[in-house]
Design a protein around this motif. Structure first.
Motif, PDB file in Angstrom:
ATOM      1  N   LEU A 291       0.832  -1.201   0.000  1.00  0.00           N
ATOM      2  CA  LEU A 291       0.000   0.000   0.000  1.00  0.00           C
ATOM      3  C   LEU A 291       0.868   1.252   0.000  1.00  0.00           C
ATOM      4  O   LEU A 291       0.635   2.191  -0.773  1.00  0.00           O
ATOM      5  N   SER A 292       1.889   1.274   0.846  1.00  0.00           N
ATOM      6  CA  SER A 292       2.795   2.416   0.912  1.00  0.00           C
ATOM      7  C   SER A 292       3.507   2.639  -0.416  1.00  0.00           C
ATOM      8  O   SER A 292       3.639   3.783  -0.888  1.00  0.00           O
ATOM      9  N   ASP A 293       3.962   1.550  -1.042  1.00  0.00           N
ATOM     10  CA  ASP A 293       4.642   1.659  -2.341  1.00  0.00           C
ATOM     11  C   ASP A 293       3.727   2.275  -3.401  1.00  0.00           C
ATOM     12  O   ASP A 293       4.160   3.114  -4.203  1.00  0.00           O
ATOM     13  N   LEU A 321      -1.928   7.593   9.102  1.00  0.00           N
ATOM     14  CA  LEU A 321      -1.581   8.391   7.927  1.00  0.00           C
ATOM     15  C   LEU A 321      -1.699   7.570   6.647  1.00  0.00           C
ATOM     16  O   LEU A 321      -2.111   8.084   5.600  1.00  0.00           O
ATOM     17  N   LEU A 322      -1.377   6.276   6.745  1.00  0.00           N
ATOM     18  CA  LEU A 322      -1.474   5.409   5.571  1.00  0.00           C
ATOM     19  C   LEU A 322      -2.929   5.236   5.146  1.00  0.00           C
ATOM     20  O   LEU A 322      -3.251   5.224   3.946  1.00  0.00           O
ATOM     21  N   VAL A 323      -3.814   5.109   6.123  1.00  0.00           N
ATOM     22  CA  VAL A 323      -5.244   4.989   5.832  1.00  0.00           C
ATOM     23  C   VAL A 323      -5.749   6.263   5.163  1.00  0.00           C
ATOM     24  O   VAL A 323      -6.503   6.215   4.181  1.00  0.00           O
ATOM     25  N   GLU A 324      -5.327   7.400   5.686  1.00  0.00           N
ATOM     26  CA  GLU A 324      -5.759   8.677   5.119  1.00  0.00           C
ATOM     27  C   GLU A 324      -5.167   8.888   3.722  1.00  0.00           C
ATOM     28  O   GLU A 324      -5.867   9.362   2.811  1.00  0.00           O
ATOM     29  N   PRO A 354     -16.073   3.216  11.192  1.00  0.00           N
ATOM     30  CA  PRO A 354     -15.289   4.401  10.812  1.00  0.00           C
ATOM     31  C   PRO A 354     -14.066   4.011   9.993  1.00  0.00           C
ATOM     32  O   PRO A 354     -13.461   2.958  10.212  1.00  0.00           O
ATOM     33  N   VAL A 355     -13.694   4.861   9.071  1.00  0.00           N
ATOM     34  CA  VAL A 355     -12.583   4.563   8.158  1.00  0.00           C
ATOM     35  C   VAL A 355     -11.295   4.280   8.924  1.00  0.00           C
ATOM     36  O   VAL A 355     -10.545   3.349   8.584  1.00  0.00           O
ATOM     37  N   LEU A 356     -11.022   5.062   9.976  1.00  0.00           N
ATOM     38  CA  LEU A 356      -9.767   4.911  10.709  1.00  0.00           C
ATOM     39  C   LEU A 356      -9.746   3.696  11.636  1.00  0.00           C
ATOM     40  O   LEU A 356      -8.733   3.445  12.285  1.00  0.00           O
ATOM     41  N   ARG A 357     -10.849   2.935  11.680  1.00  0.00           N
ATOM     42  CA  ARG A 357     -10.838   1.718  12.478  1.00  0.00           C
ATOM     43  C   ARG A 357      -9.735   0.770  11.992  1.00  0.00           C
ATOM     44  O   ARG A 357      -9.182  -0.004  12.774  1.00  0.00           O
ATOM     45  N   ALA A 358      -9.382   0.861  10.726  1.00  0.00           N
ATOM     46  CA  ALA A 358      -8.324  -0.004  10.178  1.00  0.00           C
ATOM     47  C   ALA A 358      -6.973   0.248  10.830  1.00  0.00           C
ATOM     48  O   ALA A 358      -6.099  -0.621  10.797  1.00  0.00           O
ATOM     49  N   ALA A 359      -6.777   1.442  11.398  1.00  0.00           N
ATOM     50  CA  ALA A 359      -5.518   1.764  12.076  1.00  0.00           C
ATOM     51  C   ALA A 359      -5.582   1.477  13.568  1.00  0.00           C
ATOM     52  O   ALA A 359      -4.580   1.630  14.267  1.00  0.00           O
ATOM     53  N   GLU A 360      -6.756   1.075  14.054  1.00  0.00           N
ATOM     54  CA  GLU A 360      -6.951   0.870  15.494  1.00  0.00           C
ATOM     55  C   GLU A 360      -7.288  -0.561  15.855  1.00  0.00           C
ATOM     56  O   GLU A 360      -7.219  -0.928  17.031  1.00  0.00           O
ATOM     57  N   SER A 361      -7.662  -1.364  14.871  1.00  0.00           N
ATOM     58  CA  SER A 361      -8.185  -2.691  15.145  1.00  0.00           C
ATOM     59  C   SER A 361      -7.747  -3.653  14.042  1.00  0.00           C
ATOM     60  O   SER A 361      -7.417  -3.233  12.926  1.00  0.00           O
ATOM     61  N   ASP A 362      -7.732  -4.942  14.377  1.00  0.00           N
ATOM     62  CA  ASP A 362      -7.498  -5.976  13.366  1.00  0.00           C
ATOM     63  C   ASP A 362      -8.800  -6.671  12.980  1.00  0.00           C
ATOM     64  O   ASP A 362      -8.781  -7.720  12.346  1.00  0.00           O
ATOM     65  N   GLY A 363      -9.924  -6.075  13.385  1.00  0.00           N
ATOM     66  CA  GLY A 363     -11.206  -6.527  12.887  1.00  0.00           C
ATOM     67  C   GLY A 363     -11.971  -7.446  13.818  1.00  0.00           C
ATOM     68  O   GLY A 363     -11.472  -7.906  14.851  1.00  0.00           O
ATOM     69  N   ARG A 459       2.630   6.423  13.957  1.00  0.00           N
ATOM     70  CA  ARG A 459       1.846   7.655  13.995  1.00  0.00           C
ATOM     71  C   ARG A 459       2.743   8.896  13.925  1.00  0.00           C
ATOM     72  O   ARG A 459       2.248  10.012  13.831  1.00  0.00           O
ATOM     73  N   HIS A 460       4.057   8.684  13.989  1.00  0.00           N
ATOM     74  CA  HIS A 460       5.015   9.778  13.775  1.00  0.00           C
ATOM     75  C   HIS A 460       5.079  10.043  12.269  1.00  0.00           C
ATOM     76  O   HIS A 460       5.309   9.136  11.479  1.00  0.00           O
TER      77      HIS A 460
END
Length: 546
Positions: A291-293, A321-324, A354-363, A459-460
């Motif tokens: 995704l980053s690439d 930041l990657l999700v955004e 919420p969209v940012l749930r992907a950065a807070e949870s593994d589902g 998150r940095h």
């Protein structure tokens, strides 16, 4: 009622296989592209009707080589129509595909073929400067059961050394009518082994995970349903199809749906962007590094990605930041998931969250699967407390090939599989992975939640990729070192600590050493090889001591 009966009653197991799916779509949408296969920039489209014909031709070819029901057909091929068709052809003759990722070499391939008593190895003669022809000859010399080596693009030297040519000796132009007619009676059934997929083996001998056609069906049905995927999808990914992620998300699942799977023979983010644009890809699956690439490449040279809606990712923490950036730069939504070779996608975030749930949870668990978090003795843990992650359900594998005791040791008396991962409740009915049992850093008397520290470091804004590993310490037992891949001005150790302090993270969890690297070592599926980072630290300590 047995577990198998319960799974059938609930619709998570069935009385069909992927071969029925192939024939269904060959009848109902014969001209729909089943596969679009890229070799570099050139590509070939294979319709469902044509794929069914090629599978039968290869199945007859396997019979001519003496492959019989229950045999394991070793397949070490790059992503291609040949690989997909051979997996299906193996099932057509009642045999079992044994995919091997192309980066594996003689030691691993010899171990796998010896354990499975495989009679046939099928690979490319050469890929990226490496001779699989020479390697497979060495393996055949050491493994008595390996009677045939079939190579794509076999060279004169390969043929002189006893190899067979894919086009001449296996892919027969006109299948023998009598052999063709015999296939229906011998093809694999829904409860037969549908795959033997080896784990990476980075902590010991690789384990051959055995899935039936029904466990594969269950994991693919569930992941498609929770993400709302349909037969209109065009899927793609950067991982090898010989890895479980590629095998399920970009082979079995689109075949189940009657969708189109785009297969690329090697990862190149710029070429992938061109492919996503050309084929109007709607769904992508891959580790966060893929995704980053793609985000970096899209920023550099924008492509039309208006068809791309979803990107499912796992195997490592996902930075907010990657999700955004995925939404702003690629125009797609990110979903986080967790799973293993042993059970596929077990948990995933949902479209309604919420969209940012992907950065807070593994589902949360997919239908057909259950998860629980327990203490060392199997006792329940308090909400928010990390513990051992255990799972069970309709997508759980049948075991480890010829290593029954090893698998049985991972299963509790009440049928839960111990994953070796540590997790906590995410507060929303799902899980958050906090580390691996074998990856715990014990600093004094305190366990460092490695994955949570990595997630906080991501998150940095200057941190692009991260891995936290332990290194020996005479007083505390272990300390933590953070390996960082950065963008822009690289932070120092005090900057990193200030960042973690600002997030409210306990000082005990802060890394005490920082290593800046251009990239992290990864497996073909994108998982970080932490053993290589530990080796690097040991080598540095050795040089210092000298």
């Amino acid at each position: 009622m047995t577990a198998a009966d319960a799974y059938r009653a609930a619709g998570w197991w069935r009385d069909e296989t992927v071969l029925h799916d192939l024939r269904r779509w060959a009848r109902e949408r014969p001209d729909r592209a089943a596969l679009v296969c890229y070799r570099g920039t050139a590509h070939e489209s294979v319709s469902y009707a044509e794929l069914a014909r090629r599978v039968d031709r290869l199945a007859v070819g396997l019979l001519r080589l003496g492959v019989r029901r229950g045999d394991v057909v070793t397949l070490q091929l790059p992503n291609s129509w040949e690989l997909v068709a051979l997996c299906l052809a193996a099932a057509r003759v009642g045999a079992v595909p044994g995919p091997v990722v192309p980066v594996m070499r003689r030691r691993e391939v010899e171990f796998m073929t010896r354990l499975t008593a495989s009679p046939v190895y099928i690979g490319a003669s050469q890929t990226r400067g490496f001779s699989y022809g020479e390697m497979s000859a060495e393996v055949a010399g050491a493994v008595p059961t390996l009677r045939h080596r079939v190579l794509l693009g076999a060279s004169t030297e390969d043929l002189a050394g006893g190899a067979l040519d894919f086009g001449r000796d296996l892919y027969a132009p006109e299948p023998d009518p009598e052999l063709l007619a015999s296939l229906d009676a011998i093809e694999a059934g829904p409860d037969d082994a549908g795959q033997i997929m080896f784990t990476s083996g980075t902590t010991g001998e690789p384990k051959g995970v055995v899935h039936s056609h029904n466990t594969l069906y269950s994991m693919n049905r569930a992941q498609a349903d929770v993400l709302g995927l349909t037969g209109d999808e065009v899927t793609a990914m950067g991982s090898p199809t010989t890895h479980q992620a590629g095998f399920t998300w970009n082979f079995v699942m689109p075949l189940l749906l009657g969708a189109t799977a785009v297969q690329v023979d090697r990862w190149d983010p710029r070429l992938m962007l061109r492919t996503l644009q050309e084929q109007r890809v709607t769904f992508f699956m891959g580790a966060p590094t893929f995704l980053s690439d793609l985000i970096d490449a899209q920023r550099e040279t924008p492509h039309d990605l208006s068809a791309l809606r979803s990107f499912a990712t796992g195997s490592a923490p996902i930075a907010p930041l990657l999700v955004e950036d995925a939404r702003e730069v690629l125009g797609c939504r990110v979903y986080a998931l967790w799973g293993m070779t042993e059970n596929g996608c077990v948990t995933v975030t949902r479209p309604g969250q919420p969209v940012l749930r992907a950065a807070e949870s593994d589902g949360t668990p997919v239908p057909g699967m259950e998860v629980r978090i327990v203490g060392r003795n199997g006792e329940p843990v308090e909400p928010g407390t990390a513990g051992l992650l255990q799972v069970r359900g309709s997508a759980q594998c049948l075991g480890y090939f010829r290593r029954h005791a090893v698998y049985d040791a991972c299963v509790t008396a009440d049928g839960w599989f111990d994953t070796g991962d540590l997790a906590r409740d995410d507060g929303h009915g799902g899980i958050r992975i906090t580390g691996r049992v074998k990856d715990v850093i014990m600093r004094g008397a305190e366990n460092i939640p490695v994955v949570e520290v990595e997630g906080a470091l991501l998150r940095h804004r200057a941190v692009k990729d991260v891995a936290v590993v332990g290194y020996p310490d005479a007083r505390l037992g272990e300390r933590a070192c953070a390996f960082l891949v950065t963008q822009g001005a690289a932070p120092g150790l005090e900057d990193v600590r200030a960042h973690l302090a600002g997030l409210g993270m306990a000082r005990t969890y802060w890394p005490e050493r920082l290593e800046l690297v251009p990239a992290l070592p990864r497996t073909p599926s994108g998982k970080i090889q932490k053993f290589a980072l530990r080796d690097r630290l040991r080598a540095q300590e050795g040089r210092t001591a000298s």
